[in-house]
Design a protein around this motif. Structure first.
Motif: not given
Length: 427
Positions: A364-367, A413-416
């Motif tokens: 949920g946090s990533i999105l 996506a997480i890294f960016i």
């Protein structure tokens, strides 16, 4: 890290440029340019409904502003389970509630505390690099498509039985057409935002990319990757003002119809149902089977899990059993069977109810952060990246997020996103 990125983009750009200069691709792009010109200037375009068609949809604030909010994932998950012919167990109901709460906190509440400086400090990517990456990924997927059909001696769509002879090592690179489509569509969106191409040209190029995906993925007989391409084009187009809200709604209905239709005709071809069976039965039976698997996995996982990360780790190439084979072994004691564990299946078996909360919170946090970046920046790259991870989250409702290439998309996506957050705090 920047040195690696610069080196990689230099190589990719050179490969892309060399292919674009070749006679074959010059000829292909000349034809495509001609078709695009005919499309843009077509007399029949005036008969197509305008952007304000079904204008009452635009008056609905939820649809207009939040149709692709991260919460769509748990909404579709709940709808899918409701299609089942049976009910979830009490324990599974508790697990689902825990997962939904974790996802809500991660997607709606936590993003409020990040990126408070707006779009000032995001990481920027050059349009040329993004286009070149997308072009090369599609090129790789096309090459492996022909290798795949040659290895089984036919086209799986026409001969469904040979689909099961396809080798994952050869078909996995074919699926690179999906992120390739995402990146190229994002690059075309950038051109539209910079007024280098018109909206009609952008729409044509989106449709052309989707047609390429249909041509290759449909012939392999895969529904899920095809739906992924469809979703990505719709989401990027919607946030880039290339696709209207009514087209999103109609597109969703077409997508649902395609899922039901392809599943129905494939089942007829494999003689698992008869022509008198309702077409929607294939979707209901899938939901019922998924719920049955979830009930078993929830019972096995308990509060703190059984496999403690082994199912997630089995996604790594070289593992004796893949994640879906491990699930098959757990619930059926058969290693040759692959079973889709749904979005939370892996979570509950690996780490139990506690793990479901933590992993759904992370997802949920990533999105949620991705959605916030889309809203505050309107940046072409972040629209594309969000469309990619949201698409696989939606598809993961049934299949789970377990394929190594999909996990890599989320890791990137997480890294960016972390880089953007770090910049916002630093400045």
């Amino acid at each position: 890290m920047s040195v690696i990125y610069s080196t990689l983009t230099s190589i990719i750009n050179r490969i892309s440029d060399e292919f674009h200069k070749s006679f074959l691709f010059t000829f292909i792009f000349t034809i495509i340019q001609f078709i695009e010109d005919q499309w843009v200037n077509s007399y029949f375009k005036r008969f197509y409904p305008s952007e304000n068609f079904l204008g009452f949809l635009n008056k609905n604030i939820i649809l207009k502003n939040h149709i692709f909010n991260p919460l769509i994932v748990i909404f579709l998950f709940a709808v899918f389970l409701l299609l089942s012919l049976n009910k979830p167990s009490i324990s599974l109901t508790v697990t689902l509630a825990i997962g939904f709460v974790g996802f809500f906190i991660g997607s709606i509440i936590l993003p409020k505390y990040f990126l408070k400086n707006g779009a000032k400090n995001i990481v920027h990517f050059e349009r040329k690099n993004i286009y070149s990456f997308g072009f090369c990924l599609i090129l790789i997927s096309v090459v492996f498509f022909f290798i795949s059909i040659a290895s089984v001696g036919g086209i799986p769509l026409l001969k469904p039985s040979i689909r099961y002879l396809l080798k994952p090592a050869l078909t996995m690179p074919v699926f690179l057409i999906i992120p390739g489509t995402c990146l190229m569509a994002s690059a075309f969106l950038k051109d539209f935002q910079d007024s280098k191409i018109t909206r009609s040209q952008a729409r044509f190029r989106f449709l052309f990319l989707l047609a390429i995906d249909c041509a290759f993925l449909l012939l392999l007989g895969y529904r899920t990757p095809l739906l992924a391409s469809f979703l990505i084009i719709i989401i990027i187009g919607f946030y880039g003002n290339i696709v209207s809200l009514w087209e999103v709604i109609v597109g969703a209905l077409i997508g649902i119809g395609a899922i039901i239709g392809i599943g129905y005709f494939r089942s007829l071809g494999e003689m698992t149902i008869t022509s008198s069976t309702s077409p929607i039965y294939t979707l209901q039976s899938r939901a019922d089977f998924t719920l049955h698997v979830l009930n078993l996995l929830d019972f096995i996982g308990g509060n703190f899990g059984l496999t403690h990360g082994h199912i997630l780790a089995s996604s790594i190439p070289g593992s004796d059993l893949g994640p879906r084979m491990m699930v098959g072994k757990l619930i059926a004691w058969r290693t040759e069977v692959t079973v889709t564990p749904s979005l939370i299946g892996q979570m509950v078996v690996d780490f139990g109810k506690f793990g479901v909360f933590v992993e759904m919170l992370l997802l949920g946090s990533i999105l949620g952060i991705g959605f916030k970046l889309v809203q505050i920046t309107k940046n072409y790259f972040y629209i594309g990246l969000y469309s990619l991870i949201l698409t696989y989250s939606i598809l993961g409702v049934e299949t789970g997020i377990l394929d190594i290439q999909v996990l890599i998309y989320f890791i990137i996506a997480i890294f960016i996103y972390i880089a953007c957050i770090k910049r916002s705090f630093t400045n």
